[in-house]
Design a protein around this motif. Structure first.
Motif, mmCIF file in Angstrom:
data_model
loop_
_atom_site.group_PDB
_atom_site.id
_atom_site.type_symbol
_atom_site.label_atom_id
_atom_site.label_comp_id
_atom_site.label_asym_id
_atom_site.label_seq_id
_atom_site.Cartn_x
_atom_site.Cartn_y
_atom_site.Cartn_z
ATOM 1 N N ALA A 64 -10.458 6.862 31.252
ATOM 2 C CA ALA A 64 -9.480 7.928 31.041
ATOM 3 C C ALA A 64 -10.156 9.220 30.608
ATOM 4 O O ALA A 64 -9.789 10.318 31.053
ATOM 5 C CB ALA A 64 -8.456 7.493 29.992
ATOM 6 N N VAL A 65 -11.179 9.102 29.746
ATOM 7 C CA VAL A 65 -11.913 10.295 29.313
ATOM 8 C C VAL A 65 -12.628 10.929 30.501
ATOM 9 O O VAL A 65 -12.621 12.150 30.680
ATOM 10 C CB VAL A 65 -12.912 9.922 28.199
ATOM 11 C CG1 VAL A 65 -13.853 11.075 27.916
ATOM 12 C CG2 VAL A 65 -12.166 9.532 26.930
ATOM 13 N N ALA A 66 -13.235 10.096 31.339
ATOM 14 C CA ALA A 66 -13.942 10.623 32.508
ATOM 15 C C ALA A 66 -12.994 11.369 33.438
ATOM 16 O O ALA A 66 -13.312 12.450 33.946
ATOM 17 C CB ALA A 66 -14.629 9.480 33.251
ATOM 18 N N LEU A 78 -11.873 14.784 31.663
ATOM 19 C CA LEU A 78 -12.916 15.795 31.593
ATOM 20 C C LEU A 78 -13.267 16.332 32.976
ATOM 21 O O LEU A 78 -13.525 17.529 33.146
ATOM 22 C CB LEU A 78 -14.162 15.211 30.915
ATOM 23 C CG LEU A 78 -13.993 14.787 29.451
ATOM 24 C CD1 LEU A 78 -15.316 14.300 28.887
ATOM 25 C CD2 LEU A 78 -13.442 15.927 28.608
ATOM 26 N N SER A 79 -13.268 15.447 33.967
ATOM 27 C CA SER A 79 -13.538 15.904 35.332
ATOM 28 C C SER A 79 -12.447 16.852 35.806
ATOM 29 O O SER A 79 -12.729 17.876 36.438
ATOM 30 C CB SER A 79 -13.647 14.698 36.278
ATOM 31 O OG SER A 79 -14.719 13.862 35.922
ATOM 32 N N ARG A 80 -11.213 16.529 35.498
ATOM 33 C CA ARG A 80 -10.111 17.405 35.899
ATOM 34 C C ARG A 80 -10.184 18.737 35.177
ATOM 35 O O ARG A 80 -9.916 19.790 35.760
ATOM 36 C CB ARG A 80 -8.778 16.724 35.606
ATOM 37 C CG ARG A 80 -7.575 17.542 36.049
ATOM 38 C CD ARG A 80 -6.276 16.823 35.790
ATOM 39 N NE ARG A 80 -5.144 17.608 36.260
ATOM 40 C CZ ARG A 80 -3.873 17.258 36.095
ATOM 41 N NH1 ARG A 80 -3.577 16.122 35.474
ATOM 42 N NH2 ARG A 80 -2.907 18.034 36.559
ATOM 43 N N SER A 81 -10.576 18.698 33.891
ATOM 44 C CA SER A 81 -10.688 19.937 33.134
ATOM 45 C C SER A 81 -11.729 20.859 33.752
ATOM 46 O O SER A 81 -11.477 22.048 33.971
ATOM 47 C CB SER A 81 -11.051 19.628 31.677
ATOM 48 O OG SER A 81 -11.212 20.809 30.933
ATOM 49 N N ARG A 82 -12.916 20.316 34.054
ATOM 50 C CA ARG A 82 -13.971 21.136 34.641
ATOM 51 C C ARG A 82 -13.587 21.619 36.045
ATOM 52 O O ARG A 82 -14.009 22.672 36.487
ATOM 53 C CB ARG A 82 -15.269 20.344 34.693
ATOM 54 C CG ARG A 82 -16.104 20.474 33.426
ATOM 55 C CD ARG A 82 -16.661 21.910 33.335
ATOM 56 N NE ARG A 82 -17.151 22.218 32.019
ATOM 57 C CZ ARG A 82 -18.394 21.993 31.610
ATOM 58 N NH1 ARG A 82 -19.247 21.380 32.414
ATOM 59 N NH2 ARG A 82 -18.774 22.358 30.412
ATOM 60 N N ARG A 83 -12.803 20.834 36.750
ATOM 61 C CA ARG A 83 -12.421 21.183 38.111
ATOM 62 C C ARG A 83 -11.350 22.266 38.156
ATOM 63 O O ARG A 83 -11.337 23.106 39.057
ATOM 64 C CB ARG A 83 -11.932 19.916 38.831
ATOM 65 C CG ARG A 83 -11.642 20.095 40.304
ATOM 66 C CD ARG A 83 -11.380 18.758 40.969
ATOM 67 N NE ARG A 83 -10.264 18.039 40.382
ATOM 68 C CZ ARG A 83 -10.364 16.914 39.681
ATOM 69 N NH1 ARG A 83 -11.553 16.400 39.452
ATOM 70 N NH2 ARG A 83 -9.302 16.317 39.182
ATOM 71 N N ILE A 99 -12.702 21.627 27.515
ATOM 72 C CA ILE A 99 -11.317 21.731 27.047
ATOM 73 C C ILE A 99 -10.563 20.451 27.372
ATOM 74 O O ILE A 99 -10.719 19.856 28.441
ATOM 75 C CB ILE A 99 -10.630 22.947 27.693
ATOM 76 C CG1 ILE A 99 -11.311 24.235 27.226
ATOM 77 C CG2 ILE A 99 -9.147 22.987 27.353
ATOM 78 C CD1 ILE A 99 -10.810 25.480 27.920
ATOM 79 N N ASN A 100 -9.739 20.038 26.450
ATOM 80 C CA ASN A 100 -8.920 18.844 26.611
ATOM 81 C C ASN A 100 -7.702 19.196 27.469
ATOM 82 O O ASN A 100 -6.692 19.686 26.976
ATOM 83 C CB ASN A 100 -8.487 18.320 25.233
ATOM 84 C CG ASN A 100 -7.808 16.969 25.314
ATOM 85 O OD1 ASN A 100 -7.975 16.238 26.286
ATOM 86 N ND2 ASN A 100 -7.036 16.635 24.298
#
Length: 505
Positions: free
Chosen positions: A289-291, A294-299, A438-439
């Protein structure tokens, strides 16, 4: 008459669609009461104990520890009520003495409907079973006797009526593949866990490479027995070897739990170097879930970071004076959180989210403050709801409660969702600075480094002061650098001169 109710993995809320079995709390043959926890599961949000809404005797468990199950999959079956004369749906000898006569079975002697508990637990509630109905046997074509569909809605109960004749006993002599229960239809694989008569059968199949989904059980209600697996093993050993390019093997790979299933290496083109050997760790549960987040945040988020060093000497003195005055202790994290809520009141742009479909920035009225916490299960972000309405003492108490729940793995999905701004105290790891991600879907995160003695110019003279580095990562869509810099400068001013907070108290 004994009635077998099937309990499925319930909807755990917050959009969760699957859970991993961490630990079974009951065994086949145990007597359970209504609302008794029967299994501990881990979701992408938290680890929770799942209670069973029925009282009776556990007759089957579906899924081994480490197995991931989708919501709506069968968890276990419970025999409710005393056995009727004739052949029961299960072997009563396997359930222990007087198991079916237990007063905790939850059955009603007046012939009325069983009632679920209706209790609301961690993000969900147990439900009453639907009106009782006799099981409709499927047509003979397309399926074997005792075929059962794994479908159905979450929390629904299936009532299985006793069969009118005893279950056929498996032949002790070797049998061909068809007699061993290998399905002769289209070979479609059925989703969900495969019902077996005991965990030992599942282990035997795994050790011998037997795919349980390819078997039709000869036991009651289609349960796969040990004899079924042994027949399949003998049939597989006597089958001629066929090249893989010509035909698929009759016995598929062993059914393994995700924790022990090897992940095959990705194929590579000829002429290229083979991938290096190593240990592959599945991205699942909290880590997965964290992965994803975080991937969505950076994207999706165009983030930027600014930082500043601040003299925290006066803040540390203020905290010491508060704690010397008596009463509950005030934590440093609570003081930093109180500074954050005051800063967000002055710069509300950073307490917002972006709705790209509507192309709108949504400024939120309430501050639900998340804080990063490292646990044995990975990084989690508990959320202090209504942080803008709390004083330092209330914030300290809530931080302590959530931190303890994170340490023991008892955080609920509600404790981990709904945040609008995150405070990341990475200084506890002994580092000075960071550029946190960012969360998602929040708009900003404040990072706090370690507080260490450093040479600092104080009142025109060089002195040793307690210095901290503050960093702010923000969504550049919601504000520009001027707003982000103003927010961070206000936070630094409050850290250096706590009396600045008196203006907003």
């Amino acid at each position: 008459m004994a009635q077998v109710l099937e309990f499925k993995l319930p909807d755990l809320g917050e959009g969760l669609t699957e859970a991993e079995i961490v630990r079974w709390l009951v065994r086949v043959g145990d007597v359970v009461a209504v609302d008794q926890p029967v299994v501990e599961v881990e979701t992408a949000k938290a680890m929770v104990e799942v209670p069973c809404p029925y009282g009776g005797v556990v007759t089957a468990r579906y899924g081994e520890e480490g197995t991931e199950l989708p919501v709506g999959s069968p968890l276990l079956t419970v025999a409710v009520g005393a056995p009727a004369t004739g052949t029961p749906d299960f072997d009563a000898a396997d359930l222990g003495p007087s198991a079916l006569d237990s007063p905790d079975s939850g059955a009603r002697s007046d012939g009325g409907e069983d009632e679920g508990s209706g209790n609301v637990l961690v993000g969900y509630g147990t439900q009453a079973p639907p009106a009782r109905r006799r099981r409709v046997r499927p047509p003979a074509s397309g399926t074997g006797p005792g075929h059962r569909s794994p479908g159905g809605s979450s929390g629904a109960a299936r009532v299985v009526a006793p069969s009118s004749s005893p279950s056929p006993s498996p032949s002790p002599s070797p049998a061909p593949a068809s007699a061993a229960g290998v399905r002769a239809d289209t070979g479609r694989r059925v989703d969900g866990p495969v019902p077996v008569i005991s965990p030992l059968v599942r282990r035997l199949a795994r050790e011998n490479g037997v795919d349980l989904r390819a078997l039709a059980g000869s036991g009651p209600d289609g349960l796969i027995t040990r004899a079924d697996v042994e027949h399949a093993v003998r049939a597989g050993a006597s089958a001629p070897t066929v090249p893989a390019a010509q035909a698929a093997p009759t016995v598929a790979r062993p059914e393994r739990s995700p924790a022990e299933a090897p992940v095959p290496a990705a194929p590579y083109a000829s002429g290229t170097a083979a991938p290096r050997a190593g240990t592959r760790v599945p991205l699942k549960g909290v880590r997965g879930a964290v992965a994803d987040k975080l991937s969505r945040s950076r994207r999706e988020i165009p983030e930027a970071t600014c930082w500043v060093d601040a003299d925290a000497t006066e803040l540390m003195h203020a905290r010491a004076a508060m704690n010397e005055a008596g009463g509950p202790k005030i934590s440093l994290l609570a003081l930093l959180a109180r500074i954050c809520t005051a800063a967000l009141a002055r710069f509300p742009e950073l307490n917002s989210t972006v709705d790209m479909e509507a192309r709108e920035i949504v400024r939120l009225d309430e501050v639900h403050l998340g804080f990063a916490a490292q646990t044995e299960r990975g990084l989690v972000v508990p959320v202090v709801k209504g942080a803008h309405t709390r004083d330092a003492e209330s914030l300290s108490a809530e931080f302590a409660r959530l931190t303890e729940a994170a340490r023991t793995g008892t955080l609920t999905p509600a404790d981990l969702t709904g945040g609008t701004f995150t405070l990341n105290n990475y200084g506890v790891f002994g580092v000075d600075g960071s550029t946190p991600i960012i969360n998602h879907p929040e708009a900003a995160m404040l990072g706090v480094g370690r507080i260490v003695p450093k040479p600092w110019v104080h009142e025109g003279e060089l002195a040793v002061r307690k210095v901290v580095q503050l960093s702010l990562t923000f969504d550049h869509r919601v504000c520009d650098g001027g707003t982000a810099g103003g927010f961070l400068r206000y936070v630094a001013d409050c850290v250096e001169q706590p009396a600045v907070l008196l203006r907003t108290l």
